[in-house]
Scaffold this active site. Structure first.
Site, PDB file in Angstrom:
ATOM      1  N   ALA A   1       0.768  -1.120  -0.048  1.00 57.95           N
ATOM      2  CA  ALA A   1       0.028   0.217   0.009  1.00 57.95           C
ATOM      3  C   ALA A   1       0.976   1.428  -0.050  1.00 57.95           C
ATOM      4  CB  ALA A   1      -0.819   0.152   1.177  1.00 57.95           C
TER       5      ALA A   1
ATOM      6  N   GLN B   1       1.464   3.474   2.055  1.00 61.44           N
ATOM      7  CA  GLN B   1       2.464   3.769   3.303  1.00 61.44           C
ATOM      8  C   GLN B   1       2.939   2.320   3.823  1.00 61.44           C
ATOM      9  OE1 GLN B   1       3.467   6.311   5.011  1.00 61.44           O
ATOM     10  NE2 GLN B   1       2.833   7.973   3.988  1.00 61.44           N
ATOM     11  N   SER B   2       3.246   1.683   2.807  1.00 62.45           N
ATOM     12  CA  SER B   2       3.856   0.291   3.127  1.00 62.45           C
ATOM     13  C   SER B   2       5.314   0.466   4.172  1.00 62.45           C
ATOM     14  CB  SER B   2       4.142  -0.437   1.913  1.00 62.45           C
ATOM     15  OG  SER B   2       4.801  -1.663   2.148  1.00 62.45           O
ATOM     16  N   ASN B   3       5.211  -0.392   5.173  1.00 65.61           N
ATOM     17  CA  ASN B   3       6.458  -0.367   6.008  1.00 65.61           C
ATOM     18  C   ASN B   3       7.368  -1.230   5.352  1.00 65.61           C
ATOM     19  OD1 ASN B   3       5.415   1.397   8.376  1.00 65.61           O
ATOM     20  ND2 ASN B   3       3.639  -0.254   8.565  1.00 65.61           N
TER      21      ASN B   3
ATOM     22  N   ALA C   1       7.633  -1.988   1.896  1.00 68.39           N
ATOM     23  CA  ALA C   1       8.303  -1.387   0.981  1.00 68.39           C
ATOM     24  C   ALA C   1       9.454  -0.401   1.349  1.00 68.39           C
ATOM     25  CB  ALA C   1       7.319  -0.533  -0.022  1.00 68.39           C
TER      26      ALA C   1
END
Ligand SMILES: *Cc1c(COP(=O)(O)O)cnc(C)c1O
Length: 334
Positions: free
Chosen positions: A73, A75-77, A79
């Site tokens: 997503a 705000q992917s942690n 990624a």
């Protein structure tokens, strides 16, 4: 089982601390609450994906990859931690970010994890909601391969049997800390999403015959689907480890009553949990995962599901950098 036979690159600050939360425990008047600080894994503000990436990035290196791809997503942690790991190891990183929330605020689109993706030098592509993100990523990876790149694809959340090994390792680490502190734990609770954390933990706990039940608090999928996802991954992880069959279907328990309006959309009790942890223990939770996991923990204590005299460990999976993308949820300017 022997985790040392799998290639691993050290990325995390381990062991992460195991700490008592006296003020939160007293406030809720129920069990003794402890916290396992996987928000402190150290890589670019930390979080749970770093443990998985120790095994995933080692596999990428062993396969001779020169670029890693992943998706998540906005705000992917995951990624962000992948971008950081790639930077540290000198690999290129390409990320597909899916808009799952419809938020159009600049700080959601560019701050927090997105800012860090950028700082770590990852290239980013965006996708709208409701696509098969894994298929999108495979297509992009094929494009890189056609240009002669050696692409290694990491699934969303780093959740495959290789990534889950990071949480088998965490189960071992916690069991050692419990012995060391003389802490007879009754339950472990954490936020569950792409399933790798819960699958790795339950595989490690069962392989060690720990007898400690594990509860995943869901952030997206309905209960049945979440449990099936975790179970299938745990089965494959146990096979990879050479201990097939250690995890039974009933060992996998998820409670999905705290998802609220949907993935990435905090509910009122998510925000209350963030507030309580920050004010009572100076611990920062996030609005997407750990805030929902903690909301479940708090509500289950209030309902008497977890009782006085019990010892509960909440695994903090990280993500607080995402708070800066959610300014609109907090009355900061008031
Ligand atoms: C990814 C993530 C989780 C969920 O872990 P899974 O292995 O995907 O189930 C929980 N908390 C945070 C902060 C995360 O980034």
């Amino acid at each position: 089982m022997n985790l040392a036979k799998f290639p691993r690159v050290r990325l995390a600050h381990l062991p992460t601390p195991l700490e008592h939360l006296p003020r939160l425990s007293e406030h809720l008047g129920g069990p003794e609450i402890w916290i396992k600080r996987d928000d402190c894994t150290g890589l670019s503000t930390g979080g749970n994906k770093t443990r998985k990436l120790e095994f995933l990035m080692a596999e990428a290196q062993a396969e001779g990859a020169d670029i890693v791809l992943t998706q998540g997503a906005t705000q992917s942690n995951h990624a962000r931690q992948t971008a950081a790991a790639a930077a540290k190891l000198g690999l290129d990183c390409h990320i597909l970010l899916e808009d799952r929330t419809g938020y159009n605020f600049d700080n959601y689109k560019y701050n927090g994890n997105v800012l860090l993706d950028h700082l770590h030098g990852a290239s980013i592509e965006h996708r709208g909601p409701d696509l098969d993100m894994h298929a999108e990523m495979e297509a992009v990876a094929d494009g890189f391969r056609a240009k002669g790149r050696r692409a290694y694809v990491i699934p969303g959340g780093g959740s495959n049997p290789t990534g889950a090994l990071g949480y088998v390792n965490c189960a071992f680490e916690m069991l050692y800390q419990f012995v060391d502190k003389g802490l007879n734990v009754d339950h472990i609770v954490h936020a569950t999403g792409s399933a790798g954390t819960q699958a790795g933990l339950i595989t490690g706990l069962k392989a060690m015959n720990a007898g400690i039940p594990l509860l995943g608090i869901g952030v997206r999928a309905p209960k049945q689907k979440q449990e099936e996802n975790v179970f299938h991954l745990a089965v494959k992880t146990a096979e990879k480890l050479g201990c097939p069959g250690v995890v039974a279907r009933e060992d996998v328990v998820a409670n999905t009553d705290y998802v609220g309006p949907g993935y990435g959309l905090p509910a009122e009790d998510t925000l209350e949990a963030i507030d309580l942890f920050a004010k009572l223990e100076a611990i920062l939770l996030d609005p997407v995962y750990s805030g929902k996991g903690a909301a479940g923990l708090i509500d289950l204590i209030r309902k008497g599901h977890f009782k006085k005299g019990e010892k509960i460990v909440f695994l903090h999976t990280g993500g607080a950098i995402g708070l800066t993308g959610y300014l609109h949820c907090f009355d900061v300017a008031k």
